[in-house]
Design a protein around this motif. Structure first.
Motif, mmCIF file in Angstrom:
data_model
loop_
_atom_site.group_PDB
_atom_site.id
_atom_site.type_symbol
_atom_site.label_atom_id
_atom_site.label_comp_id
_atom_site.label_asym_id
_atom_site.label_seq_id
_atom_site.Cartn_x
_atom_site.Cartn_y
_atom_site.Cartn_z
ATOM 1 N N THR A 128 41.314 6.764 23.201
ATOM 2 C CA THR A 128 42.623 7.413 23.332
ATOM 3 C C THR A 128 42.501 8.731 24.088
ATOM 4 O OG1 THR A 128 43.317 6.417 21.232
ATOM 5 C CG2 THR A 128 44.589 8.307 22.032
ATOM 6 N N TRP B 147 42.035 8.009 27.862
ATOM 7 C CA TRP B 147 43.274 7.615 28.551
ATOM 8 C C TRP B 147 44.214 8.808 28.721
ATOM 9 C CZ3 TRP B 147 43.851 3.631 31.443
ATOM 10 C CH2 TRP B 147 43.130 2.453 31.182
ATOM 11 N N TRP B 148 44.277 9.645 27.710
ATOM 12 C CA TRP B 148 45.154 10.825 27.811
ATOM 13 C C TRP B 148 44.639 11.787 28.886
ATOM 14 C CZ3 TRP B 148 43.990 15.995 25.969
ATOM 15 C CH2 TRP B 148 45.050 16.874 26.101
ATOM 16 N N ALA C 221 38.990 14.121 19.066
ATOM 17 C CA ALA C 221 39.343 12.909 18.355
ATOM 18 C C ALA C 221 38.427 12.611 17.220
ATOM 19 C CB ALA C 221 39.360 11.743 19.340
ATOM 20 N N LEU D 242 49.209 12.755 19.673
ATOM 21 C CA LEU D 242 48.632 11.422 19.860
ATOM 22 C C LEU D 242 47.204 11.365 19.319
ATOM 23 C CD1 LEU D 242 48.830 8.568 21.097
ATOM 24 C CD2 LEU D 242 47.960 9.552 23.238
ATOM 25 N N LEU D 243 46.420 12.407 19.573
ATOM 26 C CA LEU D 243 45.027 12.401 19.121
ATOM 27 C C LEU D 243 44.916 12.582 17.612
ATOM 28 C CD1 LEU D 243 43.298 14.475 21.939
ATOM 29 C CD2 LEU D 243 43.444 12.002 21.680
ATOM 30 N N ARG E 251 45.741 8.876 16.466
ATOM 31 C CA ARG E 251 44.714 7.901 16.858
ATOM 32 C C ARG E 251 43.443 8.662 17.258
ATOM 33 N NH1 ARG E 251 46.899 3.234 20.662
ATOM 34 N NH2 ARG E 251 44.916 2.407 19.909
ATOM 35 N N ARG E 252 42.564 8.819 16.293
ATOM 36 C CA ARG E 252 41.340 9.599 16.507
ATOM 37 C C ARG E 252 40.260 8.697 17.096
ATOM 38 N NH1 ARG E 252 41.427 14.395 13.499
ATOM 39 N NH2 ARG E 252 43.250 14.601 12.179
ATOM 40 N N SER E 253 40.280 8.581 18.417
ATOM 41 C CA SER E 253 39.270 7.734 19.071
ATOM 42 C C SER E 253 38.960 8.298 20.444
ATOM 43 C CB SER E 253 39.766 6.288 19.191
ATOM 44 O OG SER E 253 40.860 6.207 20.087
ATOM 45 N N GLY F 122 49.506 15.040 24.123
ATOM 46 C CA GLY F 122 48.135 14.755 23.725
ATOM 47 C C GLY F 122 47.775 15.107 22.290
#
Length: 406
Positions: free
Chosen positions: A71, A74-75, A3, A62-63, A66-68, A59
């Protein structure tokens, strides 16, 4: 899939795809063996494997969006939960723990990743023992060894990455420093060239125009009562203009002064004194002492320019009737002395130079001498005339030839 990572390199992309394929292959293996062997709950095993594959596939996109770290955490939690469901129905899911180690160590902070690896290892050992309905130390070796290998590989990769980033930053700093140095050298060269141009303009064009101006003023004062005198002044002004034009042409071409083209430095100084005496009310004499030696062109140019500037100052400011220029060869040094019987001045209280006063002479002469490792001194006083002395060391021409055209 990190991320917080920057743009992936070809190597990291290859490693990422290898990890994807490894997880997919292990999930297919777990589901295929359950279905092929006709194990109890084989449908649930296949469904859990498919669910794990879907959650895992969600995943990377999503990453990227949202690069955090949150996140990613949670994934990973969702992937771990589905994997636990798969582990509950099939012992083959134990092998999926190995790629999960890499994900956890790569995406989570250092301590959190290590804790996740330990928890995953414990879950893999417990799940496998539950399927075997027994427990032995040998069951710990596989997951624990895989976890150790994963930790070593990821930590080594991270260390190499840090070294690579440090090297990259160092290269960027060196590149920026080189660019700054190039700009500084360019600026220094521009300033040096500007100083050279200022010296040349002062010692050639400005002094020549000043001489022409003085001659024309003298001709103006002689008219109409003394037309013959006025004509002589005009002729002298015309000759000065011709000489100044030649200086300007060679100045633009960055060549040596025309006065040195067909004669020695002593001859050029003697001719300078004769020309100055014929154009102005000043008896200028020249004297040579010592055995003449070959001088670098830069030395000849500097001494000639200093003599020109000194005599121009004498004509313009000193109200002198006599001046003497002496060129002396003193073994290890060459000296130029310009002495007049003018009104003199206080060398310690010179006016601030400005474009209107033309007061750059002494500063320019001193700069010329200093640039060649020499010195320039001035002795004067009100009513006692002025004595200017320039000293330059005699050095092999090769050491100063780059300055020959200044």
């Amino acid at each position: 899939m990190n991320a917080s990572a920057s743009a992936p390199t070809p190597t990291t992309r290859v490693l990422t795809w290898c990890l994807h394929l490894l997880i997919l292959g292990l999930l297919v293996l777990a589901a295929g063996r359950a279905l092929a062997d006709g194990r109890p709950h084989s449908g649930a095993t296949a469904a859990a494997a498919a669910g794990c594959a879907l959650v895992y596939a969600a995943g990377p996109p999503l990453l990227r969006v949202r690069r955090s770290r949150a996140t990613a955490a949670w994934w990973l939690t969702a992937v771990g939960a589905v994997w636990l469901a798969l582990l509950a129905s099939s012992p083959d899911a134990v092998w999926v723990a190995f790629p999960l180690y890499f994900l956890q160590l790569h995406l989570l902070p250092s301590r959190a990743g290590l804790a996740a690896v330990i928890a995953t290892t414990a879950a893999a050992v417990a799940g496998f023992a539950a399927h075997q309905h027994s427990f032995s130390p040998a069951m710990v070796i596989g997951p624990a060894l895989g976890a150790a290998v994963a930790v070593a590989v990821v930590r080594g990769y991270q260390a190499l990455h840090r070294e690579s980033e440090q090297r990259r930053r160092l290269i960027e700093e060196l590149t920026a420093t080189r660019a700054d140095l190039a700009r500084a050298q360019h600026t220094a060269g521009a300033l040096a060239e500007r100083e050279r141009l200022a010296r040349e303009i002062h010692d050639t064009l400005a002094q020549g125009l000043t001489s022409i101006q003085l001659l024309l003023r003298a001709a103006e004062r002689a008219l109409p009562a003394r037309p013959g005198t006025a004509a002589r002044h005009v002729v002298a002004a015309r000759e000065a203009a011709v000489d100044n034009l030649a200086e300007a042409r060679r100045f633009v071409a960055a060549l040596a002064p025309p006065a040195l083209e067909d004669t020695s430095l002593a001859g050029a100084l003697e001719r300078l004194c004769a020309t100055t005496g014929s154009r102005h009310r000043l008896t200028a004499g020249f004297r040579l002492t010592g055995a003449p030696a070959a001088l670098p062109t830069a030395h000849e140019v500097a001494l000639l320019r200093i003599a020109q500037s000194a005599l121009a100052n004498t004509v313009r400011h000193a109200r002198a009737t006599e001046a003497e220029v002496t060129l002396s060869y003193l073994g290890s040094h060459v000296a130029l002395d310009v002495v007049d019987n003018g009104c003199g001045f206080d060398p310690d209280h010179l006016p601030v130079p400005d474009a209107g006063s033309g007061g750059f002479g002494l500063a320019v002469m001193r700069a010329r001498a200093n640039a060649l490792g020499g010195s320039l001194t001035v002795r004067s006083g009100h009513g006692s005339g002025t004595a200017l002395a320039a000293r330059l060391p005699l050095v092999p021409p090769a050491e100063t030839e780059p300055e020959a055209r200044t």
